[in-house]
Design a protein around this motif. Structure first.
Motif, PDB file in Angstrom:
ATOM      1  N   TYR A  93       0.840  -1.192   0.000  1.00  0.00           N
ATOM      2  CA  TYR A  93       0.000   0.000   0.000  1.00  0.00           C
ATOM      3  C   TYR A  93       0.876   1.242   0.000  1.00  0.00           C
ATOM      4  N   ARG A  94       0.483   2.224  -0.798  1.00  0.00           N
ATOM      5  CA  ARG A  94       1.228   3.480  -0.890  1.00  0.00           C
ATOM      6  C   ARG A  94       0.253   4.646  -0.778  1.00  0.00           C
ATOM      7  N   LEU A  95       0.643   5.610   0.023  1.00  0.00           N
ATOM      8  CA  LEU A  95      -0.105   6.860   0.114  1.00  0.00           C
ATOM      9  C   LEU A  95       0.404   7.773  -0.988  1.00  0.00           C
ATOM     10  N   GLN A  96      -0.496   8.233  -1.839  1.00  0.00           N
ATOM     11  CA  GLN A  96      -0.109   9.121  -2.931  1.00  0.00           C
ATOM     12  C   GLN A  96      -0.776  10.475  -2.736  1.00  0.00           C
ATOM     13  N   ILE A  97       0.050  11.500  -2.760  1.00  0.00           N
ATOM     14  CA  ILE A  97      -0.437  12.877  -2.706  1.00  0.00           C
ATOM     15  C   ILE A  97      -0.051  13.516  -4.032  1.00  0.00           C
ATOM     16  N   ASN A 101       0.675  20.946  -9.330  1.00  0.00           N
ATOM     17  CA  ASN A 101       1.675  21.043 -10.395  1.00  0.00           C
ATOM     18  C   ASN A 101       2.077  19.657 -10.915  1.00  0.00           C
ATOM     19  N   ASN A 102       1.227  18.658 -10.674  1.00  0.00           N
ATOM     20  CA  ASN A 102       1.381  17.268 -11.122  1.00  0.00           C
ATOM     21  C   ASN A 102       2.584  16.553 -10.514  1.00  0.00           C
ATOM     22  N   THR A 103       3.053  17.010  -9.386  1.00  0.00           N
ATOM     23  CA  THR A 103       4.093  16.312  -8.643  1.00  0.00           C
ATOM     24  C   THR A 103       3.421  15.249  -7.780  1.00  0.00           C
ATOM     25  N   ILE A 104       3.970  14.049  -7.805  1.00  0.00           N
ATOM     26  CA  ILE A 104       3.401  12.953  -7.022  1.00  0.00           C
ATOM     27  C   ILE A 104       4.345  12.636  -5.870  1.00  0.00           C
TER      28      ILE A 104
END
Length: 136
Positions: A93-97, A101-104
């Motif tokens: 599992y990964r938390l993605q923010i 500006n399309n930075t992940i």
């Protein structure tokens, strides 16, 4: 409620989200910069199933050269591997923010804390909704 273990990865402050709040490299992300936040699930089934298929093919080729006892043992080991691989959960599992500006920004989260992170994500989404409503 967010536990102490969850607060070591991420915490919510008045203006935004703080990543690694207990380390020296605190990274604060304001709510105005966040476009999307979610948990992504990555499955590792492909590598394990390809290993299982390869093992099965290897066993079929070796059966003609093995005696009966070793043939039965290899079939038994294959059956046990098949059952174990189908019952275990091989997910990460990964938390993605995702910022505007399309930075992940990705952060790996432990499996045992995934439900706490879901409540944390809901809190962040509520804050984002409140901030967007006040802007409009």
């Amino acid at each position: 409620m967010i536990s102490k273990e969850t607060k070591t990865f991420i915490s919510i402050v008045k203006n935004g989200i703080v990543l690694n709040p207990k380390s020296k490299n605190k990274e604060q992300i304001p709510f105005t910069d966040v476009a999307k936040i979610h948990i992504s699930i990555q499955q590792r089934q492909f590598a394990l199933k390809s290993f299982l298929i390869g093992y099965f093919i290897f066993t079929l080729f070796c059966l003609q050269y093995l005696n009966v006892e070793l043939s039965i043992l290899s079939v038994l080991i294959f059956s046990i591997n098949f059952v174990v691989m189908n019952t275990l959960d091989f997910k990460t599992y990964r938390l993605q923010i995702i910022l505007k500006n399309n930075t992940i920004i990705e952060k790996r989260i432990p499996k045992k804390l995934k439900y706490e992170f879901i409540t944390l994500i809901n809190e962040v989404r509520n804050e984002l909704k409140l901030k967007r409503e006040t802007i409009l």
